[in-house]
Scaffold this motif. Structure first.
Motif, PDB file in Angstrom:
ATOM      1  N   LEU A  84       0.834  -1.201   0.000  1.00 45.16           N
ATOM      2  CA  LEU A  84       0.000   0.000   0.000  1.00 45.16           C
ATOM      3  C   LEU A  84       0.868   1.250   0.000  1.00 45.16           C
ATOM      4  O   LEU A  84       0.609   2.203  -0.739  1.00 45.16           O
ATOM      5  N   LEU A  85       1.902   1.267   0.822  1.00 42.93           N
ATOM      6  CA  LEU A  85       2.805   2.415   0.886  1.00 42.93           C
ATOM      7  C   LEU A  85       3.437   2.675  -0.478  1.00 42.93           C
ATOM      8  O   LEU A  85       3.498   3.827  -0.932  1.00 42.93           O
ATOM      9  N   ASP A  86       3.885   1.610  -1.152  1.00 42.71           N
ATOM     10  CA  ASP A  86       4.454   1.771  -2.497  1.00 42.71           C
ATOM     11  C   ASP A  86       3.424   2.348  -3.469  1.00 42.71           C
ATOM     12  O   ASP A  86       3.728   3.262  -4.242  1.00 42.71           O
ATOM     13  N   GLU A  87       2.215   1.805  -3.426  1.00 42.84           N
ATOM     14  CA  GLU A  87       1.144   2.292  -4.317  1.00 42.84           C
ATOM     15  C   GLU A  87       0.789   3.746  -3.994  1.00 42.84           C
ATOM     16  O   GLU A  87       0.525   4.537  -4.894  1.00 42.84           O
ATOM     17  N   ALA A  88       0.761   4.085  -2.730  1.00 41.00           N
ATOM     18  CA  ALA A  88       0.435   5.447  -2.319  1.00 41.00           C
ATOM     19  C   ALA A  88       1.494   6.432  -2.814  1.00 41.00           C
ATOM     20  O   ALA A  88       1.160   7.494  -3.352  1.00 41.00           O
ATOM     21  N   ASN A  89       2.763   6.069  -2.666  1.00 40.46           N
ATOM     22  CA  ASN A  89       3.833   6.945  -3.158  1.00 40.46           C
ATOM     23  C   ASN A  89       3.789   7.065  -4.674  1.00 40.46           C
ATOM     24  O   ASN A  89       3.980   8.161  -5.222  1.00 40.46           O
ATOM     25  N   LEU A  90       3.520   5.965  -5.364  1.00 36.51           N
ATOM     26  CA  LEU A  90       3.393   5.992  -6.823  1.00 36.51           C
ATOM     27  C   LEU A  90       2.234   6.897  -7.231  1.00 36.51           C
ATOM     28  O   LEU A  90       2.339   7.677  -8.182  1.00 36.51           O
ATOM     29  N   SER A  91       1.146   6.826  -6.489  1.00 35.98           N
ATOM     30  CA  SER A  91      -0.007   7.664  -6.783  1.00 35.98           C
ATOM     31  C   SER A  91       0.298   9.144  -6.564  1.00 35.98           C
ATOM     32  O   SER A  91      -0.147   9.999  -7.342  1.00 35.98           O
ATOM     33  N   LEU A  92       1.058   9.462  -5.525  1.00 41.16           N
ATOM     34  CA  LEU A  92       1.480  10.851  -5.332  1.00 41.16           C
ATOM     35  C   LEU A  92       2.280  11.325  -6.539  1.00 41.16           C
ATOM     36  O   LEU A  92       2.075  12.434  -7.043  1.00 41.16           O
ATOM     37  N   ASP A  93       3.178  10.463  -7.028  1.00 40.22           N
ATOM     38  CA  ASP A  93       3.974  10.807  -8.214  1.00 40.22           C
ATOM     39  C   ASP A  93       3.078  10.982  -9.442  1.00 40.22           C
ATOM     40  O   ASP A  93       3.203  11.967 -10.176  1.00 40.22           O
ATOM     41  N   ASN A  94       2.193  10.019  -9.678  1.00 41.81           N
ATOM     42  CA  ASN A  94       1.340  10.039 -10.872  1.00 41.81           C
ATOM     43  C   ASN A  94       0.353  11.194 -10.883  1.00 41.81           C
ATOM     44  O   ASN A  94      -0.138  11.567 -11.943  1.00 41.81           O
ATOM     45  N   ASN A  95       0.052  11.733  -9.721  1.00 41.14           N
ATOM     46  CA  ASN A  95      -0.882  12.852  -9.626  1.00 41.14           C
ATOM     47  C   ASN A  95      -0.181  14.186  -9.367  1.00 41.14           C
ATOM     48  O   ASN A  95      -0.821  15.150  -8.955  1.00 41.14           O
ATOM     49  N   ALA A  96       1.133  14.201  -9.606  1.00 44.90           N
ATOM     50  CA  ALA A  96       1.939  15.420  -9.444  1.00 44.90           C
ATOM     51  C   ALA A  96       1.788  16.028  -8.044  1.00 44.90           C
ATOM     52  O   ALA A  96       1.760  17.246  -7.894  1.00 44.90           O
ATOM     53  N   LEU A  97       1.691  15.171  -7.043  1.00 48.15           N
ATOM     54  CA  LEU A  97       1.557  15.638  -5.662  1.00 48.15           C
ATOM     55  C   LEU A  97       2.856  15.545  -4.877  1.00 48.15           C
ATOM     56  O   LEU A  97       2.959  16.093  -3.782  1.00 48.15           O
ATOM     57  N   ARG A  98       3.841  14.837  -5.434  1.00 50.72           N
ATOM     58  CA  ARG A  98       5.153  14.771  -4.779  1.00 50.72           C
ATOM     59  C   ARG A  98       5.748  16.163  -4.886  1.00 50.72           C
ATOM     60  O   ARG A  98       5.685  16.797  -5.913  1.00 50.72           O
ATOM     61  N   GLY A  99       6.309  16.632  -3.803  1.00 45.94           N
ATOM     62  CA  GLY A  99       6.796  18.011  -3.761  1.00 45.94           C
ATOM     63  C   GLY A  99       5.820  18.894  -3.002  1.00 45.94           C
ATOM     64  O   GLY A  99       6.209  19.870  -2.382  1.00 45.94           O
ATOM     65  N   THR A 100       4.539  18.532  -3.062  1.00 48.72           N
ATOM     66  CA  THR A 100       3.530  19.197  -2.247  1.00 48.72           C
ATOM     67  C   THR A 100       3.320  18.402  -0.965  1.00 48.72           C
ATOM     68  O   THR A 100       3.224  18.970   0.118  1.00 48.72           O
ATOM     69  N   TYR A 101       3.271  17.075  -1.123  1.00 47.79           N
ATOM     70  CA  TYR A 101       3.063  16.180   0.012  1.00 47.79           C
ATOM     71  C   TYR A 101       4.112  15.076   0.021  1.00 47.79           C
ATOM     72  O   TYR A 101       4.643  14.709  -1.015  1.00 47.79           O
ATOM     73  N   GLN A 102       4.362  14.553   1.204  1.00 49.76           N
ATOM     74  CA  GLN A 102       5.175  13.349   1.335  1.00 49.76           C
ATOM     75  C   GLN A 102       4.540  12.475   2.410  1.00 49.76           C
ATOM     76  O   GLN A 102       3.768  12.941   3.247  1.00 49.76           O
TER      77      GLN A 102
END
Length: 180
Positions: A84-102
């Motif tokens: 789940l953690l891997d999928e959640a981080n991938l989803s943050l990346d795919n939705n351009a949310l990395r950099g806003t959230y971690q």
């Protein structure tokens, strides 16, 4: 099944007594009043990740809330939680949310690869329930900029955990689950 209020109460007690009380996160005390606790009852991977994205939307709409703990009682299996953690981080990346959230991750069975299974160090990331902790990058950057030697936080936390010992930390964690 436990109700949401009890799950949140026990998780909040963990934050107050272990995370803040043992200073595992030196930035957390200041943000206690601006922390959101939500229980996610989804047991499916896709639905849980969708719930995480909804939480990002909530934080976008509520800038006064600095951080959110998404509590996932149905992800008790640690290997499933790691997926789940891997999928959640991938989803943050795919939705351009990395950099806003971690994400920070916590689980009752958390263990660091390379550490002995009975090491007290694991308790720096153990919680009464599986948790995905959603943090605003901007708040992390501000906190770290004001903190002396932030790179030494993990080393200090491990030393604290080793000093207290596995039994005491386990008892503290169990005490969180005794809150009613």
């Amino acid at each position: 099944m436990m109700d949401d209020a009890l799950i949140i109460k026990q998780t909040r007690h963990w934050v107050e007594t272990l995370v803040v009380g043992l200073n595992f996160c030196p930035f957390a005390k200041k943000e206690l009043a601006n922390t959101r606790y939500q229980v996610c009852h989804q047991s499916g991977m896709v639905q849980a990740v969708e719930r995480l994205l909804e939480e990002c939307d909530f934080l976008d709409a509520h800038p006064e809330i600095v951080t959110s703990l998404l509590i996932l009682p149905h992800f008790a299996d640690f290997e499933l939680y790691l997926q789940l953690l891997d999928e959640a981080n991938l989803s943050l990346d795919n939705n351009a949310l990395r950099g806003t959230y971690q994400l920070a991750s916590f689980h009752p069975e958390y263990w660091f690869e390379g550490e002995a299974k009975d090491s007290p160090a694991h308790f720096t990331n153990r919680a009464p329930f599986p948790v995905l902790h959603l943090l605003r990058e901007s708040s992390i950057e501000l906190a770290v900029a004001k903190f002396r030697d932030p790179q030494n936080i993990p080393t200090r936390n491990i030393a604290t955990a080793q000093k207290l010992g596995r039994e005491q930390l386990q008892a503290m964690l169990e005490a969180c689950k005794q809150q009613s």
